[in-house]
Scaffold this motif. Structure first.
Motif, PDB file in Angstrom:
ATOM      1  N   UNK A  57      -3.684   1.197 -20.195  1.00 56.96           N
ATOM      2  CA  UNK A  57      -4.644   0.447 -19.394  1.00 56.96           C
ATOM      3  C   UNK A  57      -5.887   1.295 -19.109  1.00 56.96           C
ATOM      4  N   UNK A  60      -8.052   1.152 -22.079  1.00 58.12           N
ATOM      5  CA  UNK A  60      -8.725  -0.132 -22.230  1.00 58.12           C
ATOM      6  C   UNK A  60      -9.901  -0.280 -21.270  1.00 58.12           C
ATOM      7  N   UNK A 118     -25.054 -17.127 -10.708  1.00 56.11           N
ATOM      8  CA  UNK A 118     -23.981 -18.111 -10.592  1.00 56.11           C
ATOM      9  C   UNK A 118     -24.552 -19.509 -10.360  1.00 56.11           C
ATOM     10  N   UNK A 145     -18.496 -15.572 -15.308  1.00 52.68           N
ATOM     11  CA  UNK A 145     -17.083 -15.242 -15.111  1.00 52.68           C
ATOM     12  C   UNK A 145     -16.431 -14.791 -16.408  1.00 52.68           C
ATOM     13  N   UNK A 223     -17.681  -7.073 -11.169  1.00 52.52           N
ATOM     14  CA  UNK A 223     -16.632  -7.595 -10.290  1.00 52.52           C
ATOM     15  C   UNK A 223     -16.833  -9.084 -10.047  1.00 52.52           C
ATOM     16  N   UNK A 224     -18.072  -9.514  -9.853  1.00 50.51           N
ATOM     17  CA  UNK A 224     -18.300 -10.920  -9.509  1.00 50.51           C
ATOM     18  C   UNK A 224     -18.493 -11.775 -10.763  1.00 50.51           C
ATOM     19  N   UNK A 227     -15.498 -12.459 -13.271  1.00 53.85           N
ATOM     20  CA  UNK A 227     -14.381 -13.306 -12.880  1.00 53.85           C
ATOM     21  C   UNK A 227     -13.056 -12.571 -12.835  1.00 53.85           C
ATOM     22  N   UNK A 228     -13.099 -11.246 -12.632  1.00 53.44           N
ATOM     23  CA  UNK A 228     -11.872 -10.468 -12.526  1.00 53.44           C
ATOM     24  C   UNK A 228     -11.345 -10.021 -13.876  1.00 53.44           C
ATOM     25  N   UNK A 229     -11.938 -10.524 -14.973  1.00 53.03           N
ATOM     26  CA  UNK A 229     -11.367 -10.206 -16.276  1.00 53.03           C
ATOM     27  C   UNK A 229     -12.061  -9.039 -16.958  1.00 53.03           C
ATOM     28  N   UNK A 231     -12.836  -5.573 -16.312  1.00 50.29           N
ATOM     29  CA  UNK A 231     -12.567  -4.496 -15.370  1.00 50.29           C
ATOM     30  C   UNK A 231     -13.240  -3.229 -15.868  1.00 50.29           C
ATOM     31  N   UNK A 235     -15.126  -0.258 -10.660  1.00 49.85           N
ATOM     32  CA  UNK A 235     -14.285  -1.113  -9.832  1.00 49.85           C
ATOM     33  C   UNK A 235     -12.859  -0.568  -9.792  1.00 49.85           C
ATOM     34  N   UNK A 236     -12.412  -0.065 -10.916  1.00 48.33           N
ATOM     35  CA  UNK A 236     -11.056   0.482 -10.972  1.00 48.33           C
ATOM     36  C   UNK A 236     -10.922   1.674 -10.021  1.00 48.33           C
ATOM     37  N   UNK A 239     -10.618   0.421  -6.502  1.00 53.58           N
ATOM     38  CA  UNK A 239      -9.285  -0.111  -6.194  1.00 53.58           C
ATOM     39  C   UNK A 239      -8.296   1.039  -5.975  1.00 53.58           C
TER      40      UNK A 239
END
Lengths: 283, 368
Positions: A57, A60, A118, A145, A223-224, A227-229, A231, A235-236, A239
């Motif tokens: 991960x 990736x 958006x 997204x 992040x916005x 759409x969360x896909x 990464x 952002x990682x 988190x």
């Protein structure tokens, strides 16, 4: 600037010394802290770094980051170059208006831009609903997204950063060189590729570096708009620091970004004087 | 560390003397200077707390005014201590950082009960004083050593009534069925709630969920990945629905009612299978306000405070007396009301306290 004569101790240094120490301590202290964390949390050793090779991960996430950054840099620099070229060749008044517009977009907050995209390109956004109403499409196009959304948002944010250094280097090109090229029989296209482009190369490299480095740390837009896909590494890291408390992994990735950028600058310095890239001196 | 502590205590006394008028402004500033502290940071941090007040660390937005009206006013009336806010959001990492840095500026965090498990274990929290806070005024199993659940939020989903005129989705099974119910969905991107929903959709009984079967849950999540977008904050979840980006969207259950109102009933809340999350008050180790914070937590358990929090934020009370006192019209939106409770899952803070890191990272890997 002339070389400063090397006295044993220039009095000027004594004056700035306290500030150098202060800045050094405030700047380097936290960086060393991060580096230390990356080899000490959760257990001492290089465990966090070996994760780079063992964890799919992480690989990736880094690949996504690199891919998005390279594509975004390429598009931003090409767009930025065209805009700067148009600005340099526009009349003075027009150029100032263009610069004004550019700076306005430079100053708009990243959140405002993100949500505007958006509104514009979202599923029920202005563009999709217009296209649907006039019957060009039957299903809304997924602009947002996803990775495309991230690229649109990032390129939009980065274009002013690309324009400014390119503009500066284009403005310093002596127009007579181009006239000389034409008078010696080169076509317009030849003059551009063989004279103009090489002369504006420093600005081009500076823009690409600047854009790429800023891209590496992008957080809000992926992040916005992703759409969360999508990464990306920033952002990682966030988190890992805030939610999963794996500070060692976060520190390792931060160190990786830092050394990645430094390595990039070093590589670049092998090919050209960095001071010309950043406008420190006129070559 | 000890000299730091000494400086701080000296300053604290100085600040108290300053507040009481025994020490002049200049004297106080000189003291700050000697201790090597900028006066501003002292005034913002320990000295402020020395004035005898409670600082609540919450998530900003509406919650500041709601916590003031529901708990703060009653607490101040009773103890004379004002309630102040830090609205930067007490994520686990921030609490740990604050305690580790030795400069604790918050007394009570509006956190999750699984934070209490994770951070209590590592020594970053003060234990709850159950001689002041009432163990019986919360849900069974939600009064833990380092945190007590005050309200329940939760994960439920909403659907577009216009997208499914032939029969609306009624459960997580329908939510994950993209054949019968086409359209884009949204899920929470930090795993919580999404994993439980996926398992229920895959046929796991709601009382058999914990310990969560991560692989099974992630396989289910991946099966609808192409039709899913993920949100990171309640505001984003709400936006995805109000802007019509999704036909079915997971939301924080307490926001369901206001979204129904905002969309004039176009989107409807489904509480069946909702995952009730224990929102908990937790106290960072070495909090500046000291034991008085327990009184604050006890105030938050009182019936009027609980009902007010529900009215203001939509968070369901944990105190059974407050639940009993709720109006008939509020029942559908209370996650523990008689009609909803039999179909609701209670989140297990112990599992999440132990496994958040693995679960979140595995989830992020699956969706990205």
């Amino acid at each position: 600037m002339r070389a400063i004569p090397r006295h044993a101790l220039n009095a000027g240094w004594i004056l700035v010394l306290p500030f150098v120490v202060l800045v050094g301590a405030l700047f380097l202290g936290p960086i060393f802290n991060i580096l230390w964390l990356s080899v000490s949390d959760p257990t001492p050793g290089l465990g966090n770094y070996t994760e780079l090779f063992t964890s799919d991960s992480l690989g990736r996430i880094l690949w996504t980051t690199l891919r998005v950054c390279v594509i975004c840099t390429a598009i931003s620099v090409v767009l930025g170059y065209s805009i700067a070229y148009a600005m340099v060749h526009a009349a003075e008044g027009t150029r100032n208006k263009m610069l004004g517009l550019l700076l306005v977009s430079f100053w708009i907050s990243v959140l405002v831009r993100t949500f505007s995209w958006l509104m514009l390109l979202g599923r029920n956004g202005v563009v999709n609903s217009t296209l649907e109403t006039i019957g060009i499409i039957s299903e809304p196009i997924s602009f947002m997204r996803n990775e495309l959304g991230v690229l649109i948002g990032m390129v939009h944010y980065m274009v002013p950063y690309a324009v400014l250094p390119i503009l500066a280097s284009m403005q310093s090109i002596d127009g007579r060189v181009l006239q000389a090229s034409r008078s010696l029989g080169a076509t317009g296209t030849q003059t551009f590729w063989r004279v103009y482009l090489p002369l504006s190369r420093a600005g081009l490299v500076a823009a690409a570096l600047l854009v790429f480095i800023i891209n590496l740390g992008f957080y809000v837009i992926p992040a916005v708009l992703g759409g969360g896909k999508v990464l990306m590494v920033a952002e990682y890291i966030s988190v890992q620091v805030l939610v999963t408390l794996q500070w060692g992994t976060a520190a390792m990735l931060a160190a990786l970004l830092l050394f990645g950028v430094l390595a990039l600058l070093f590589l670049m310095s092998r090919f050209m004087k960095l001071s010309t890239v950043f406008g420190g001196a006129r070559a | 560390m000890h000299d730091k502590q000494f400086m701080r205590e000296t300053l604290l006394e100085g600040a108290q003397a300053f507040q009481a008028g025994k020490l002049g402004r200049r004297g106080f500033l000189a003291l700050c200077g000697m201790a090597g502290f900028a006066s501003a940071s002292v005034l913002a941090g320990r000295a402020e707390a020395a004035a005898g007040e409670i600082v609540m660390w919450n998530w900003g937005g509406q919650s500041e005014e709601c916590h003031t009206s529901a708990i703060g006013n009653a607490f101040t009336a009773e103890t004379g201590m004002p309630l102040k806010f830090d609205t930067s959001g007490p994520l686990q990492g921030k609490i740990r950082e604050m305690v580790d840095s030795g400069n604790v500026t918050a007394d009570v965090c509006d956190g999750d009960l699984f934070d209490a498990v994770a951070l209590g274990k590592t020594g970053h929290l003060e234990p709850i004083d159950y001689s002041v806070v009432d163990k019986t005024k919360t849900i069974d199993g939600y009064a833990l050593e380092f945190g007590v659940s005050i309200i329940l939020y939760g994960y439920a989903f909403m659907y577009d009534t216009q997208a499914y005129p032939d029969g609306p989705p009624t459960s997580w099974v329908d939510f994950f069925d993209t054949e019968r119910f086409p359209g884009t969905r949204s899920l929470y991107k930090w795993a919580n709630g999404s994993l439980e929903a996926a398992l229920m959709a895959d046929g796991v009984e709601k009382d058999q969920l914990y310990p969560l079967d991560l692989d099974r849950a992630l396989a289910k999540i991946k099966s609808i990945k192409d039709n899913t977008i993920y949100w990171g904050s309640g505001a984003e979840a709400q936006q995805m629905i109000v802007n019509g980006e999704v036909s079915m969207g997971m939301v924080w259950q307490n926001r369901g009612r206001s979204i129904e109102t905002d969309t004039e009933g176009r989107y409807k809340l489904v509480n069946n299978g909702a995952i009730a999350m224990p929102g908990a008050y937790i106290v960072p180790k070495g909090n500046p306000g000291g034991p008085a914070v327990m009184k604050f937590i006890a105030t938050a358990q009182s019936v009027p405070a609980q009902l007010d929090l529900f009215a203001c934020l939509g968070m369901t009370p944990t105190n059974s007396e407050a639940i009993a006192a709720m109006a008939e019209s509020d029942q559908p939106y209370s996650i523990t009301s008689e009609q909803n409770f039999p179909n609701v899952v209670l989140n297990d803070p112990n599992w999440w306290g132990e496994n958040t890191d693995t679960a979140v990272n595995a989830f992020l890997e699956a969706i990205s």
